[in-house]
Design a protein around this motif. Structure first.
Motif, PDB file in Angstrom:
ATOM      1  N   VAL A  53      15.107   2.558   1.462  1.00  0.00           N
ATOM      2  CA  VAL A  53      15.183   1.253   0.800  1.00  0.00           C
ATOM      3  C   VAL A  53      14.132   1.191  -0.289  1.00  0.00           C
ATOM      4  CG1 VAL A  53      16.072   0.063   2.835  1.00  0.00           C
ATOM      5  CG2 VAL A  53      13.616   0.132   2.448  1.00  0.00           C
ATOM      6  N   GLU A  54      14.296   0.277  -1.189  1.00  0.00           N
ATOM      7  CA  GLU A  54      13.292   0.045  -2.232  1.00  0.00           C
ATOM      8  C   GLU A  54      12.064  -0.619  -1.607  1.00  0.00           C
ATOM      9  OE1 GLU A  54      13.480   0.748  -5.609  1.00  0.00           O
ATOM     10  OE2 GLU A  54      15.272   1.867  -5.046  1.00  0.00           O
TER      11      GLU A  54
ATOM     12  N   CYS B 172       0.845  -1.199   0.000  1.00  0.00           N
ATOM     13  CA  CYS B 172       0.000   0.000   0.000  1.00  0.00           C
ATOM     14  C   CYS B 172       0.879   1.247   0.000  1.00  0.00           C
ATOM     15  CB  CYS B 172      -0.936  -0.006   1.206  1.00  0.00           C
ATOM     16  SG  CYS B 172      -0.115   0.207   2.788  1.00  0.00           S
ATOM     17  N   GLU B 173       0.252   2.376  -0.209  1.00  0.00           N
ATOM     18  CA  GLU B 173       0.963   3.652  -0.301  1.00  0.00           C
ATOM     19  C   GLU B 173       1.738   3.960   0.987  1.00  0.00           C
ATOM     20  OE1 GLU B 173       2.273   6.737  -2.505  1.00  0.00           O
ATOM     21  OE2 GLU B 173       0.790   5.314  -3.232  1.00  0.00           O
ATOM     22  N   ALA B 174       1.136   3.686   2.137  1.00  0.00           N
ATOM     23  CA  ALA B 174       1.797   3.977   3.416  1.00  0.00           C
ATOM     24  C   ALA B 174       3.085   3.155   3.565  1.00  0.00           C
ATOM     25  CB  ALA B 174       0.854   3.686   4.575  1.00  0.00           C
ATOM     26  N   GLU B 175       3.060   1.907   3.146  1.00  0.00           N
ATOM     27  CA  GLU B 175       4.253   1.055   3.240  1.00  0.00           C
ATOM     28  C   GLU B 175       5.324   1.510   2.251  1.00  0.00           C
ATOM     29  OE1 GLU B 175       5.051  -1.515   5.465  1.00  0.00           O
ATOM     30  OE2 GLU B 175       3.381  -0.505   6.429  1.00  0.00           O
ATOM     31  N   ARG B 176       4.915   1.942   1.087  1.00  0.00           N
ATOM     32  CA  ARG B 176       5.897   2.465   0.121  1.00  0.00           C
ATOM     33  C   ARG B 176       6.548   3.744   0.662  1.00  0.00           C
ATOM     34  NH1 ARG B 176       2.184   2.211  -4.841  1.00  0.00           N
ATOM     35  NH2 ARG B 176       1.714   0.023  -4.802  1.00  0.00           N
ATOM     36  N   ASP B 177       5.729   4.579   1.323  1.00  0.00           N
ATOM     37  CA  ASP B 177       6.271   5.805   1.922  1.00  0.00           C
ATOM     38  C   ASP B 177       7.262   5.472   3.031  1.00  0.00           C
ATOM     39  OD1 ASP B 177       4.734   7.283   0.184  1.00  0.00           O
ATOM     40  OD2 ASP B 177       3.186   7.787   1.676  1.00  0.00           O
ATOM     41  N   ARG B 178       6.949   4.459   3.860  1.00  0.00           N
ATOM     42  CA  ARG B 178       7.876   4.045   4.914  1.00  0.00           C
ATOM     43  C   ARG B 178       9.188   3.545   4.327  1.00  0.00           C
ATOM     44  NH1 ARG B 178       3.591   0.911   7.587  1.00  0.00           N
ATOM     45  NH2 ARG B 178       2.326   2.519   8.505  1.00  0.00           N
TER      46      ARG B 178
END
Length: 156
Positions: free
Chosen positions: A91-92, A79-85
């Motif tokens: 990290v990728e 999800c977007e929140a995990e990509r932001d984290r």
């Protein structure tokens, strides 16, 4: 008015009959539109599957991608929140996805409704088979431009 006429009777008014209403056509169009809308609402879950089916499927694809070492696909399923984290940690997203998976092969064990930050979610239990035994993890799936993996906690 006088003058030579083509016919002896004289000119007639063009619209001499009682005008017809077209209410039946309008009602049929509105009814047909409503019927199509109801059919679309009923058919959508049949085509896409229930929220439980979608969560089970996205976690299955996610686990298969992790097992195959395809971190790009696994990262795209976050999800977007995990990509932001992941971005904050430098990290990728695919490397962040690896943090969800203990060593071993994962298998979906069950799905139940849940909630994440006030948003409806599905909690998917994943059973990990490793050399010594098995461990369980709960993966949270939210609906965000399609189902997305958005968190993982050890099942207790």
């Amino acid at each position: 008015m006088s003058g030579p006429y083509l016919y002896d009777e004289g000119p007639e008014a063009l619209h001499t009959g009682k005008p017809r209403t077209r209410n039946g056509f309008i009602v049929a169009m509105l009814g047909g539109t409503a019927a199509v809308a109801v059919a679309a609402v009923v058919a959508l879950p049949l085509v896409k599957g229930s929220a439980e089916d979608q969560a089970r499927e996205v976690v299955g694809v996610y686990l298969a991608a992790l097992e195959a070492g395809d971190t790009e696909t696994a990262g795209e399923l976050l999800c977007e929140a995990e990509r932001d984290r992941a971005e904050e940690q430098g990290v990728e997203a695919g490397e962040r996805a690896l943090g969800y998976a203990p060593l071993g092969t994962g298998e979906v064990a069950g799905v139940q409704p849940g909630e994440l930050d006030g948003q409806d979610a599905q909690e998917v239990r994943v059973r990990w088979a490793d050399g010594d035994g098995s461990a369980e993890t709960t993966v949270t799936v939210v609906l965000e431009d399609g189902p997305r993996v958005c968190g993982s906690t050890p099942a207790g």
